[in-house]
Scaffold this motif. Sequence first.
Motif, PDB file in Angstrom:
ATOM      1  N   LEU A 156       0.825  -1.208   0.000  1.00  0.00           N
ATOM      2  CA  LEU A 156       0.000   0.000   0.000  1.00  0.00           C
ATOM      3  C   LEU A 156       0.859   1.257   0.000  1.00  0.00           C
ATOM      4  N   CYS A 157       1.965   1.216   0.752  1.00  0.00           N
ATOM      5  CA  CYS A 157       2.881   2.366   0.793  1.00  0.00           C
ATOM      6  C   CYS A 157       3.406   2.671  -0.604  1.00  0.00           C
ATOM      7  N   THR A 158       3.767   1.640  -1.322  1.00  0.00           N
ATOM      8  CA  THR A 158       4.274   1.816  -2.681  1.00  0.00           C
ATOM      9  C   THR A 158       3.173   2.313  -3.613  1.00  0.00           C
TER      10      THR A 158
ATOM     11  N   LYS B  20       2.002   5.848  -2.432  1.00  0.00           N
ATOM     12  CA  LYS B  20       3.119   6.772  -2.219  1.00  0.00           C
ATOM     13  C   LYS B  20       3.016   7.484  -0.866  1.00  0.00           C
ATOM     14  N   VAL B  21       2.828   6.692   0.188  1.00  0.00           N
ATOM     15  CA  VAL B  21       2.808   7.204   1.549  1.00  0.00           C
ATOM     16  C   VAL B  21       3.836   6.441   2.383  1.00  0.00           C
ATOM     17  N   GLU B  22       4.233   7.045   3.478  1.00  0.00           N
ATOM     18  CA  GLU B  22       5.214   6.431   4.368  1.00  0.00           C
ATOM     19  C   GLU B  22       4.540   5.376   5.248  1.00  0.00           C
TER      20      GLU B  22
END
Length: 97
Positions: free
Chosen positions: A12-14, A17-19
């Motif tokens: 999901l981060c990828t 585009k969230v940390e």
Amino acid sequence: MNIENLIPIPALCTHYKVEMSFFNNLSEMGLIEIKTIEETQYIHPDTIYEIEKMIRIHQELAVNIEGIDVVFNLLQKIDDLQNELISVKNRLRLYES
């Protein structure tokens, strides 16, 4: 629960585009539930719609985690009030008939 039914948070981060810290902060605020299996964190697929809303609020409106918590609490109250209003209207129709 079967791992096949869960979504890994690193994916999901990828994708969004969230940390990783964003998801950890959401979990600390009680907005999402994270399951850790073999050192990998996962979320249940049923929560993806809410998570997408949180990500949009955070990225597009620049709202911090505390603000997201307030927004979701207010949205929940609005939903509860709408359900109560529907219930009251239905009872009123019974008395009007």
